[in-house]
Design a protein around this motif. Structure first.
Motif, mmCIF file in Angstrom:
data_model
loop_
_atom_site.group_PDB
_atom_site.id
_atom_site.type_symbol
_atom_site.label_atom_id
_atom_site.label_comp_id
_atom_site.label_asym_id
_atom_site.label_seq_id
_atom_site.Cartn_x
_atom_site.Cartn_y
_atom_site.Cartn_z
ATOM 1 N N LEU A 227 27.906 39.417 33.877
ATOM 2 C CA LEU A 227 28.981 38.515 34.283
ATOM 3 C C LEU A 227 28.724 38.103 35.731
ATOM 4 O O LEU A 227 28.956 38.863 36.661
ATOM 5 C CB LEU A 227 30.342 39.207 34.144
ATOM 6 N N GLU A 228 28.230 36.899 35.895
ATOM 7 C CA GLU A 228 27.882 36.379 37.220
ATOM 8 C C GLU A 228 28.952 35.390 37.640
ATOM 9 O O GLU A 228 29.002 34.253 37.157
ATOM 10 C CB GLU A 228 26.507 35.701 37.188
ATOM 11 N N ALA A 229 29.833 35.828 38.533
ATOM 12 C CA ALA A 229 30.956 34.965 38.900
ATOM 13 C C ALA A 229 31.652 35.503 40.133
ATOM 14 O O ALA A 229 31.506 36.666 40.500
ATOM 15 C CB ALA A 229 31.963 34.889 37.744
ATOM 16 N N GLU A 230 32.436 34.621 40.761
ATOM 17 C CA GLU A 230 33.362 35.044 41.803
ATOM 18 C C GLU A 230 34.577 35.678 41.124
ATOM 19 O O GLU A 230 34.845 35.451 39.946
ATOM 20 C CB GLU A 230 33.806 33.836 42.646
ATOM 21 N N ALA A 231 35.330 36.442 41.901
ATOM 22 C CA ALA A 231 36.482 37.156 41.341
ATOM 23 C C ALA A 231 37.695 36.239 41.260
ATOM 24 O O ALA A 231 38.599 36.308 42.083
ATOM 25 C CB ALA A 231 36.794 38.380 42.195
ATOM 26 N N GLY A 232 37.722 35.357 40.257
ATOM 27 C CA GLY A 232 38.851 34.454 40.056
ATOM 28 C C GLY A 232 39.542 34.729 38.734
ATOM 29 O O GLY A 232 39.179 35.657 38.000
ATOM 30 N N ALA A 233 40.532 33.899 38.412
ATOM 31 C CA ALA A 233 41.320 34.102 37.201
ATOM 32 C C ALA A 233 40.461 34.069 35.936
ATOM 33 O O ALA A 233 40.629 34.886 35.029
ATOM 34 C CB ALA A 233 42.422 33.043 37.114
ATOM 35 N N GLU A 234 39.529 33.122 35.864
ATOM 36 C CA GLU A 234 38.702 33.018 34.661
ATOM 37 C C GLU A 234 37.781 34.224 34.516
ATOM 38 O O GLU A 234 37.595 34.740 33.412
ATOM 39 C CB GLU A 234 37.879 31.727 34.692
ATOM 40 N N ALA A 235 37.189 34.684 35.627
ATOM 41 C CA ALA A 235 36.305 35.846 35.565
ATOM 42 C C ALA A 235 37.082 37.093 35.151
ATOM 43 O O ALA A 235 36.587 37.926 34.378
ATOM 44 C CB ALA A 235 35.624 36.064 36.911
ATOM 45 N N ILE A 236 38.316 37.237 35.650
ATOM 46 C CA ILE A 236 39.146 38.377 35.258
ATOM 47 C C ILE A 236 39.437 38.309 33.759
ATOM 48 O O ILE A 236 39.376 39.324 33.053
ATOM 49 C CB ILE A 236 40.454 38.397 36.073
ATOM 50 N N ALA A 237 39.738 37.121 33.252
ATOM 51 C CA ALA A 237 39.978 36.964 31.815
ATOM 52 C C ALA A 237 38.738 37.319 31.012
ATOM 53 O O ALA A 237 38.828 37.965 29.956
ATOM 54 C CB ALA A 237 40.420 35.533 31.511
ATOM 55 N N VAL A 238 37.563 36.935 31.512
ATOM 56 C CA VAL A 238 36.324 37.215 30.777
ATOM 57 C C VAL A 238 36.031 38.710 30.754
ATOM 58 O O VAL A 238 35.643 39.265 29.718
ATOM 59 C CB VAL A 238 35.149 36.426 31.390
ATOM 60 N N LEU A 239 36.206 39.393 31.881
ATOM 61 C CA LEU A 239 35.899 40.825 31.869
ATOM 62 C C LEU A 239 36.877 41.591 30.968
ATOM 63 O O LEU A 239 36.493 42.565 30.300
ATOM 64 C CB LEU A 239 35.855 41.393 33.286
ATOM 65 N N LEU A 240 38.130 41.154 30.926
ATOM 66 C CA LEU A 240 39.078 41.782 30.003
ATOM 67 C C LEU A 240 38.743 41.435 28.549
ATOM 68 O O LEU A 240 38.940 42.255 27.639
ATOM 69 C CB LEU A 240 40.500 41.334 30.330
ATOM 70 N N ILE B 256 48.733 41.083 45.494
ATOM 71 C CA ILE B 256 47.706 41.924 46.106
ATOM 72 C C ILE B 256 46.428 41.134 46.280
ATOM 73 O O ILE B 256 45.755 40.778 45.310
ATOM 74 C CB ILE B 256 47.463 43.177 45.250
ATOM 75 N N ALA B 257 46.085 40.864 47.526
ATOM 76 C CA ALA B 257 44.888 40.088 47.839
ATOM 77 C C ALA B 257 43.654 40.977 47.771
ATOM 78 O O ALA B 257 43.598 42.031 48.408
ATOM 79 C CB ALA B 257 45.018 39.461 49.225
ATOM 80 N N GLY B 258 42.671 40.538 46.996
ATOM 81 C CA GLY B 258 41.391 41.220 46.919
ATOM 82 C C GLY B 258 40.355 40.430 47.697
ATOM 83 O O GLY B 258 40.237 39.212 47.536
ATOM 84 N N THR B 259 39.611 41.106 48.556
ATOM 85 C CA THR B 259 38.645 40.431 49.420
ATOM 86 C C THR B 259 37.204 40.793 49.104
ATOM 87 O O THR B 259 36.300 40.317 49.777
ATOM 88 C CB THR B 259 38.937 40.787 50.896
ATOM 89 N N VAL C 63 47.247 39.579 41.087
ATOM 90 C CA VAL C 63 46.003 39.614 41.854
ATOM 91 C C VAL C 63 45.886 38.309 42.631
ATOM 92 O O VAL C 63 46.139 37.229 42.093
ATOM 93 C CB VAL C 63 44.773 39.745 40.932
ATOM 94 N N VAL C 64 45.485 38.418 43.898
ATOM 95 C CA VAL C 64 45.218 37.234 44.715
ATOM 96 C C VAL C 64 43.752 37.292 45.130
ATOM 97 O O VAL C 64 43.408 37.900 46.137
ATOM 98 C CB VAL C 64 46.127 37.174 45.956
ATOM 99 N N PRO C 65 42.830 36.706 44.337
ATOM 100 C CA PRO C 65 41.411 36.759 44.692
ATOM 101 C C PRO C 65 41.125 35.786 45.843
ATOM 102 O O PRO C 65 41.268 34.574 45.680
ATOM 103 C CB PRO C 65 40.696 36.327 43.413
ATOM 104 N N VAL C 66 40.733 36.323 46.987
ATOM 105 C CA VAL C 66 40.421 35.481 48.137
ATOM 106 C C VAL C 66 38.949 35.104 48.060
ATOM 107 O O VAL C 66 38.087 35.991 48.025
ATOM 108 C CB VAL C 66 40.717 36.200 49.460
#
Length: 552
Positions: free
Chosen positions: A74-87, A208-211, A233-236
């Motif tokens: 999974l090659e991605a930034e930590a955003g909403a779509e990436a979180i959905a994909v890992l789940l 909760i902001a994740g950096t 989650v607040v992915p910065v």
């Protein structure tokens, strides 16, 4: 003899997605992911919307008919779509392996050869194209998964996922010169999340902001803390974390109540934007991990945000974390070292001496061993390293129970709390990232001009830390008129071609992430040695205060 029918019973137990999507059943309209959007706006994904995206991605992944435990990059930034994909990977019984979009191509090939994934996933806008043949590829966006290269067909020997299956594999720096894959099962991850939740670090409605980038397990800690608490989650974005004003603007626009990150994310903020930090009305908690927080900077943070809860999170990737300790507010004037407290509920940290004997009581020094239900399964395809890290419980070796040998040294305080003292090996932290010095040294030695190398950590001029490398070159790499090895001391700079230092740095950058590339390279005639024949890192560190003999 007829073949038994495929298992049809539903898998039981708590998987990663079970715990993190549970709020969708109770309060589906609550925000689950809040992302900053230019200019000054936000994009909100509710728990119901996140659950629908997970279902859509999981359906597409199941259609590929992988057996449980199959690895997916999974090659991605930590955003909403990436979180959905890992789940979705969790729901489909697959093991996700997060990697950074800026991973060097050669390192990616090494990861593919090591983890042997069946599929590479990236966002629709991802730029990775030169992927090894035989690896399936797909892109994701808005709940839709588009397969570009069909994965190779494999035998499906398993049908039903199990909570002891790997949920994910995080690759860190390794002493053998290749990345080390930390395998975490669903059972271990959910056990950790539940131990963390017992500290009441978050509640429904928090933001909760994740950096940290997705491939850093601190990012997974943040995602788990937020979603398992019913918070958002607040992915910065990483491009915002690096710039103090952009970082604070993202926190302001999203209404972040908590910020999780390594201490170094605050350094430039405290230096250049203290007034804006003081003006963040919603911010009420900071959790840090990965490195020690310099006490002067911590005191300054408390001055600007009086009454804000600050939590010191200690632990290793092999257990995600081990303890959460509130920082005293204000810090006592005579405080010299922060406590890491005691292990989270359900876990225990003990100290052992060099002979492996348990030591206890105030003032006891030793290596930390962690007993926990949240321990990793092992290092991917590395049984020797696994045996060295997961050792018999010294209090009851007859039980067969294993504990984690952390490699961290600590001293016990008057009330049973622990204070971190350092490492037993060559592992260091560079701005929160775990680095095995041996891996960087091995990369340098792969250059045809290098015959010996030693790497150490040094303070960075901008704050934090970076790597410095000392390299001995082959004789024909030096100019003949400057090869005066007879009169040179061991760590005295040689006078090679001035281009060799940047070339060596560029050579490292081809396979190593940026934080592992030495910020400074010095060419020496020979490495100073200790009495037992090892590189004398103390002498090398002392020489860093002397004039350089090679370009940075």
């Amino acid at each position: 003899m007829s073949r038994p029918p495929a298992a049809t019973a539903a898998a039981t137990g708590e998987f990663l997605h079970d715990l993190l999507l549970d709020p969708a059943r109770h309060d589906p309209g609550r925000p689950a992911v809040i992302e900053p959007a230019a200019p000054g706006g936000t994009t909100v994904r509710t728990y119901a919307e996140l659950a629908r995206a997970v279902d859509a991605y999981a359906t597409a992944l199941r259609a590929l008919e992988f057996e449980p435990g199959t690895r997916v990059l999974l090659e991605a930034e930590a955003g909403a779509e990436a979180i959905a994909v890992l789940l979705a990977c969790s729901r489909a019984g697959l093991t996700f392996v997060p990697i950074a979009p800026d991973t060097p191509q050669e390192r990616l090939r090494t990861l593919v050869g090591t983890a042997r994934p069946a599929l590479h996933l990236q966002a629709k806008t991802g730029e990775r194209t030169d992927l090894p043949p035989g690896l399936g590829t797909a892109r994701f966006a808005a709940g839709e998964l588009v397969v570009e290269r069909t994965p190779a067909a494999t035998a499906r020997r398993r049908r039903v996922p199990c909570v002891t299956d790997p949920a994910y594999i995080v690759f860190t720096s390794g002493t053998t010169g290749r990345p080390k894959g930390v395998v975490m099962s669903h059972r271990a991850v959910t056990a950790f999340y539940r131990g963390m939740l017992a500290h009441h670090l978050a509640a429904p409605g928090d933001r909760i902001a994740g950096t940290s980038p997705l491939h850093f397990d601190f990012s997974l800690l943040t995602i788990g803390l937020a979603l398992a608490s019913g918070a958002a989650v607040v992915p910065v974005p990483q491009r915002a974390v690096r710039w103090p004003r952009r970082f604070l603007r993202a926190l302001h626009d999203t209404g972040a109540t908590h910020v999780n990150g390594v201490p170094s994310i605050w350094r430039q903020v405290l230096r250049h934007e203290p007034d804006r930090l003081a003006g963040l009305a919603t911010l009420r908690q900071v959790l840090f991990c990965g490195e020690e927080f310099p006490l002067p900077e911590l005191r300054r943070l408390q001055e600007l945000r009086p009454g804000m809860r600050i939590v010191n999170c200690y632990g290793a990737t092999e257990s995600m974390a081990a303890s959460f300790e509130d920082v005293p507010d204000p810090l006592p004037a005579d405080l010299e070292r922060l406590s890491i407290g005691t292990a989270h509920p359900g876990a225990e940290m003990i100290l052992v001496d060099e002979a492996g004997g348990v030591v206890d009581g105030p003032g006891a020094h030793g290596e930390i061993l962690l007993r926990s239900p949240a321990l990793f399964t092992g290092y991917w395809d590395d049984p020797e390293a696994t045996r060295a890290a997961l050792v018999p419980d010294p209090l009851c070796p007859q039980s067969g129970q294993r504990v984690l040998r952390t490699g961290d040294l600590a001293v016990r305080g008057e009330n049973g709390e622990l204070y971190f003292l350092g490492r037993t090996d060559s592992q260091v932290q560079i701005n929160g990232n775990r680095v095995e010095l041996g891996e960087v040294e091995r990369r340098l030695l792969q250059h045809p001009a290098a015959t010996a190398a030693a790497v150490l950590r040094q303070p960075s001029p901008e704050g934090g830390s970076c790597l410095a490398a000392f390299v001995v070159l082959a004789p024909d790499s030096l100019r003949s008129d400057t090869a005066t090895t007879n009169s040179a001391t061991a760590a005295e700079p040689a006078a090679p071609d001035q281009d060799i230092a940047p070339l060596l740095r560029a050579f490292c950058a081809r396979t190593l992430p940026s934080y592992m590339v030495p910020a400074e390279v010095r060419v020496v005639h020979a490495l100073p040695l200790t009495a037992n024949g090892k590189a004398d890192r103390a002498a090398l560190a002392a020489s860093l205060t002397e004039p350089e003999g090679a370009a940075r």
